[in-house]
Write a protein that holds these residues in place. Structure first.
Motif, mmCIF file in Angstrom:
data_model
loop_
_atom_site.group_PDB
_atom_site.id
_atom_site.type_symbol
_atom_site.label_atom_id
_atom_site.label_comp_id
_atom_site.label_asym_id
_atom_site.label_seq_id
_atom_site.Cartn_x
_atom_site.Cartn_y
_atom_site.Cartn_z
ATOM 1 N N TYR A 104 8.335 -31.496 97.537
ATOM 2 C CA TYR A 104 8.076 -31.978 98.895
ATOM 3 C C TYR A 104 6.738 -31.454 99.392
ATOM 4 N N ALA A 105 5.852 -32.381 99.756
ATOM 5 C CA ALA A 105 4.575 -32.052 100.370
ATOM 6 C C ALA A 105 4.648 -32.421 101.849
ATOM 7 N N GLN A 106 3.691 -31.929 102.632
ATOM 8 C CA GLN A 106 3.821 -32.072 104.083
ATOM 9 C C GLN A 106 3.076 -33.269 104.656
ATOM 10 N N THR A 107 2.126 -33.833 103.903
ATOM 11 C CA THR A 107 1.358 -34.975 104.399
ATOM 12 C C THR A 107 1.267 -36.038 103.314
ATOM 13 N N ARG A 108 0.914 -37.247 103.730
ATOM 14 C CA ARG A 108 0.771 -38.332 102.757
ATOM 15 C C ARG A 108 -0.383 -38.053 101.802
ATOM 16 N N THR A 143 0.513 -35.391 99.399
ATOM 17 C CA THR A 143 1.431 -35.902 98.385
ATOM 18 C C THR A 143 0.666 -36.508 97.217
ATOM 19 N N HIS A 189 5.604 -41.845 99.614
ATOM 20 C CA HIS A 189 5.510 -41.623 101.063
ATOM 21 C C HIS A 189 5.514 -42.970 101.770
ATOM 22 N N THR A 196 6.920 -36.952 100.557
ATOM 23 C CA THR A 196 7.189 -36.448 101.902
ATOM 24 C C THR A 196 8.698 -36.469 102.102
ATOM 25 N N HIS A 249 9.275 -26.948 97.549
ATOM 26 C CA HIS A 249 8.624 -27.236 98.822
ATOM 27 C C HIS A 249 7.218 -26.639 98.779
#
Length: 591
Positions: free
Chosen positions: A231-235, A238, A256, A282, A299
């Motif tokens: 899981y990444a926090q932004t598009r 990602t 995403h 995401t 994460h």
């Protein structure tokens, strides 16, 4: 003639006994009662309505939040001989499905809450017997839940239109407040609550500060074969991380909401069918995935809450085999989260701060991670779980209060305008053009940190940001937070967790070890190859044929007849008829 749930369990599902609270939940459903079952992911929630759907006359209506989740469960149900269909915008056989429902030819009918709450759907259900309402992912009904879906709150009129039909709400993620809200919203009695507990003992939890995220996650990929989710926090993050991880040689896909829908759907389908793919995504990805063989979840940044973390890590190891959940965090995650909290409505800020504090306790603890998680959901576990990073390799804790006070002094004396890197150089006495120009080399804090304390400066900065003694301003500088004063006055201490040195793990070590998934066993590999071929022919993911646990039991028992194969867990009558001969042939060929 009375229904025998255990006979159905064996014949249809291929299991000799129920797990956990399954029997209690199913007994209530078969008795016509209303129930809320809170069961951890992987505990067999879907069986709690699938078995009654086979046992009871009429159709079980399953309300589920995502089309992908419905279709995953549809494939699995059909594979064991359950007559199932879905009414969604993605299904082009609507007329056929309605005709089958009216004719009493469906055991299960899946629908989204947006459709189920409409008057036309209610009218349709009046035209044939309904056996049960099953509301999956029931936490979506609560505004207190982390995946609130307003249409779930519109389901009550549908349920009340069929007062004699039992109701079963199911969720893996609901604290006490959310559970109470679900009971009210869905018209369930207080004595209908069954909580199985939240522990997922097969998941190993680990949490580390970010120190080169790509390299850290690439190491996780090397250590853990099998499907995984990152899981990444932004598009943009990602896509960058997916491209970087592809260099490891593993198949990697991004996911995403900004991707072309066709690309997104293809990536998801490839992941579901794969036995070793990694999806970098995401949080838009995951809730609709019923893939049981995910071996790790990573994460690359802080999740929104402990509830979200529990839900997202819960996508690992749904088959009960060992899995790993590894969170990589940075102090800037907490700084950004506090900025977001400052922008929400004032009446929500208190609860949002409490959520962030709970996450802080989880990442900062030197004790058992699982204990922190389970206590958040109202349980009182033992002091140590034996399957998290801190229990397996306890870290040391050191008193860093003096370094923290020096760092805070440097923040104050430089006007609360500079970032960690600049302040670090100032404290260790590293001269540069910028500090000369600012006149900061004449300050009392210049060079105040010696060689023995220098390695603690950056971890101390992280710790101060985490506990809100420091905050990042919009320009990247550090300023005092509300907890700074107590530390400077000597009223509060700062301790640092010193992670133990990481030993290079074996390729399938520890929680996801070779005994759990014996890659290299010739018979096991041959059975997997057979499963892969059958899955490709049937156009279903391999796990729909059989789980790895079933193949392992086959490899160990080496059955030579259909009767002997029937005794293997997970082999029901439909799968025995469809696939038994093929797997027996593989076992014979391997001698």
């Amino acid at each position: 003639m009375p229904v025998d749930p255990r006979a159905i369990l064996q014949q249809t599902f291929g299991f000799s006994d129920f797990r956990g609270v399954q029997a209690r939940v199913i007994d209530r459903v078969l008795a016509g009662q209303r129930t809320l079952a809170v069961m951890p992911t992987g505990a067999g929630k879907s069986l709690c309505y699938q078995l009654p759907a086979v046992a009871l006359p009429g159709t079980c209506i399953v309300i589920s939040p995502l089309i992908a989740l419905m279709h995953d469960q549809l494939r699995a149900a059909t594979a064991i001989g359950i007559r199932a269909a879905a009414l969604t915008s993605a299904d082009d056989n609507r007329a056929e499905t309605i005709a089958r429902f009216r004719a009493g030819e469906l055991d299960l009918l899946y629908a989204a809450p947006e459709r189920a709450s409409g008057e036309s759907f209610r009218a349709l259900l009046q035209q044939a017997p309904v056996a049960l309402f099953a509301i999956d992912e029931a936490h979506c009904v609560s505004e207190w839940g982390h995946d609130f879906r307003p249409d779930y709150r519109l389901l009550r009129p549908l349920l009340d239109a069929f007062p004699a039909v039992p109701r079963l709400a199911l969720t893996a993620t609901a604290d006490a407040h959310t559970r109470a809200d679900i009971l009210v919203q869905l018209g369930l009695p207080d004595d209908g609550l069954i909580v199985a507990g939240f522990d997922r003992p097969n998941i190993r939890y680990a949490i580390s500060p970010r120190q080169g995220t790509t390299q850290q996650i690439a190491g996780l990929l090397r250590d853990h074969p099998g499907p995984g989710i990152v899981y990444a926090q932004t598009r943009s993050g990602t896509e960058k991380l997916a491209a970087a991880l592809a260099a490891t040689g593993r198949p990697v896909r991004p996911y995403h909401a900004g991707l072309d829908p066709a690309v997104r759907a293809r990536n998801q389908a490839d992941f579901v069918a794969s036995e070793d793919m990694v999806m970098v995504a995401t949080v838009a990805f995951g809730m609709g995935i019923d893939k049981p063989d995910v071996r790790f979840v990573a994460h690359a940044g802080l999740p929104k809450s402990i509830e979200a973390y529990y839900q997202e890590t819960g996508r690992a190891g749904r088959d009960g085999d060992p899995a790993v959940a590894h969170l990589f965090w940075g102090a800037e995650d907490f700084a950004r989260a506090r900025q977001r909290i400052a922008e929400v409505e004032p009446d929500r800020q208190g609860s949002e701060r409490a959520r962030l504090d709970a996450l802080g306790a989880l990442v900062e603890t030197a004790g058992c991670r699982r204990r922190i998680l389970l206590r958040h959901f109202g349980e009182e576990p033992g002091e140590r779980c034996g399957n998290c990073d801190n229990c397996l390799n306890p870290p040391a804790a050191i008193d860093a209060t003096q370094v923290a006070r020096k760092f805070l002094s440097a923040v104050f004396r430089t006007g609360q305008m500079f970032g960690t890197g600049y302040l670090h150089d100032l404290l260790v006495g590293k001269s540069n053009e910028r500090s000369l120009m600012n006149g900061h080399e004449g300050l009392s804090v210049f060079g105040i940190v010696g060689d023995d304390e220098a390695p603690l400066v950056r971890p101390v900065a992280r710790a101060l940001l985490l506990r809100d003694a420091l905050r990042a301003n919009p320009h990247g500088g550090l300023e005092f937070g509300p907890e700074a004063r107590a530390i400077l006055k000597g009223e509060a201490t700062v301790s640092l967790i010193v992670p133990p040195k990481r030993e290079r793990s074996r390729r399938r070590g520890g929680a996801a070890g070779a005994d759990a998934n014996p890659i290299g066993d010739p018979l096991f590999e041959a059975l997997r190859a057979c499963r892969r071929a059958l899955a490709a022919e049937a156009q279903v993911p391999p796990y729909v044929i059989f789980h790895d646990a079933t193949l392992r039991e086959m490899a160990a028992a080496r059955p030579t007849t259909l009767d002997a194969l029937r005794d293997i867990s997970g082999v029901g009558e439909r799968k025995l008829d469809a696939y038994g001969a093929a797997f027996l042939a593989v076992i014979r060929d391997q001698g």
